[in-house]
Write an enzyme that holds these catalytic residues in place. Structure first.
Site, PDB file in Angstrom:
ATOM      1  CG  MET A   1       1.808  -5.161  -0.272  1.00  0.00           C
ATOM      2  SD  MET A   1       3.071  -5.886  -1.348  1.00  0.00           S
ATOM      3  CE  MET A   1       2.210  -5.934  -2.914  1.00  0.00           C
TER       4      MET A   1
ATOM      5  N   GLY B   1      -8.798  -9.011  -3.926  1.00  0.00           N
ATOM      6  CA  GLY B   1      -9.343  -9.916  -4.925  1.00  0.00           C
ATOM      7  C   GLY B   1      -9.894 -11.179  -4.304  1.00  0.00           C
TER       8      GLY B   1
ATOM      9  CB  CYS C   1      -1.573  -2.202 -10.050  1.00  0.00           C
ATOM     10  SG  CYS C   1       0.146  -2.142  -9.461  1.00  0.00           S
TER      11      CYS C   1
ATOM     12  CB  SER D   1      -4.657  -8.135  -3.918  1.00  0.00           C
ATOM     13  OG  SER D   1      -5.556  -9.157  -4.317  1.00  0.00           O
TER      14      SER D   1
ATOM     15  CB  CYS E   1       5.223  -6.730  -7.510  1.00  0.00           C
ATOM     16  SG  CYS E   1       4.057  -6.289  -6.204  1.00  0.00           S
TER      17      CYS E   1
END
Length: 363
Positions: free
Chosen positions: A34, A12, A199, A10, A102
């Site tokens: 993604m 992160g 998000c 991600s 998700c």
């Protein structure tokens, strides 16, 4: 056994360190980002989300640093279903949790399907949770070592048959240790703050998103007190959630909370805090992570991400429904949110809260 793993990256710190840990353990790691079409405009907002263009660049930089292949996958059409569900749930008087969808639909669904196409044996994420082996040798989802960062609550929806192919490498570490590792490895995201917002709503304005997504769907209605007396009008039930105190536009002289949302009549009921206390709930689409019990089962139940799991009993009903009875009443049981039940640190299962049960109705 094969050693190729696709990792959801991600941008992160958790998924970045997960890539290092997996590579250190001898896996052939393929990083996947993604691309969802969700955007954040300012640097401050980008720092609080997980799938912006900046996040993709961060993930790419980490992959380059760790020398692993990296691909960005276009999930914008699939992610649109999650955004539609979010809007529709609010319009139906429920409070959705899009991150669960998700996980189930994309990270452990579409992403894993892609992984199998490239010969992967495992799918991994940076979730703070663990996969442990129960006494009969079956894998189970368990809480993370760092209880304050545990994310097992949102993983109840994973299919049991998928668990032998799931890796959650950061769950054995504290968040502090993960950041220390990122710093030692000179990863460019070592001091990046955790994502804090949905998000696709980087400005945190849920109501505007819902009304933009479903223009013309708002229907006005009544705001009533616990005796059914009208105290105000509202422009749409999508502007409310159970337990809400602020933004009601009503002065009572003492705090009032949203205690019920009736989607058919478009009525919002406000009341005192004690009216939020519920003795239990019923949930649907319940996914058991253990063999379905034949009767009531003692457990601990968690009804929000920041809710401390409490002693309860879960009882299977017809189909995929369950009833959960708390040992002591709990506040703000919210339809549309999820309940995850545990045996100690082990996830027994979870589902979507359909309705709350008043303390007097709990048998």
């Amino acid at each position: 056994m094969g050693r190729r793993v696709v990792l959801a990256m991600s941008g992160g710190v958790d998924s970045s360190v997960a890539a290092h840990l997996l590579k250190q353990q001898g896996y052939e790691v393929i990083g996947l980002f993604m691309r969802t079409g969700a955007h954040a405009e300012t640097a401050e907002r980008r720092a609080k989300t997980c799938c912006s263009v900046t996040d993709a660049l961060d993930a790419q930089a980490v992959a380059d640093r760790l020398d692993i292949p990296f691909f960005a996958l276009d999930f914008e059409r699939d992610f649109s279903r999650i955004m539609d569900n979010f809007a529709d749930e609010y319009l139906a008087g429920r409070t959705p949790n899009p991150c669960v969808l998700c996980n189930v639909w994309l990270k452990f669904g579409k992403l894993w399907a892609y992984g199998k196409q490239v010969g992967a044996d495992f799918v991994a994420t940076g979730h703070h949770a663990r996969i442990v082996t129960d006494p009969d040798g079956s894998p189970q989802i368990a809480r993370a070592l760092d209880a304050g960062k545990d994310q097992s609550y949102v993983l109840f929806g994973l299919r049991r048959e998928l668990l032998p192919n799931v890796l959650l490498p950061v769950g054995e570490y504290s968040k502090e240790a993960i950041r220390d590792l990122a710093r030692e490895l000179a990863l460019p995201v070592h001091n990046k703050q955790d994502s804090q917002e949905i998000c696709f709503i980087p400005d945190d304005d849920y109501l505007r998103f819902v009304r933009d997504r479903r223009p013309g769907s708002s229907e006005p209605g009544r705001i009533v007190d616990e005796d059914g007396n009208e105290v105000a009008r509202h422009e749409g039930i999508e502007g409310f959630t159970i337990g809400q105190r602020r933004g009601l536009g009503i002065a009572f002289g003492e705090p009032r909370y949203v205690v019920q949302i009736e989607p058919q009549s478009k009525t919002v009921t406000v009341g005192r805090r004690e009216a939020l206390e519920k003795g239990g709930l019923e949930a649907n689409r319940f996914n058991w992570q253990v063999p379905r019990p034949k009767g009531p089962l003692a457990c601990s139940a968690q009804i929000r991400a920041r809710h401390r799991a409490v002693p309860a009993v879960v009882e299977p009903l017809d189909g995929d429904r369950v009833r959960v009875r708390f040992d002591s009443p709990q506040p703000a049981v919210t339809p549309g949110q999820i309940v995850t039940v545990y045996d100690g640190d082990l996830v027994l299962g979870g589902g979507w809260i359909d309705c709350a049960i008043d303390p007097a109705d709990v048998a």
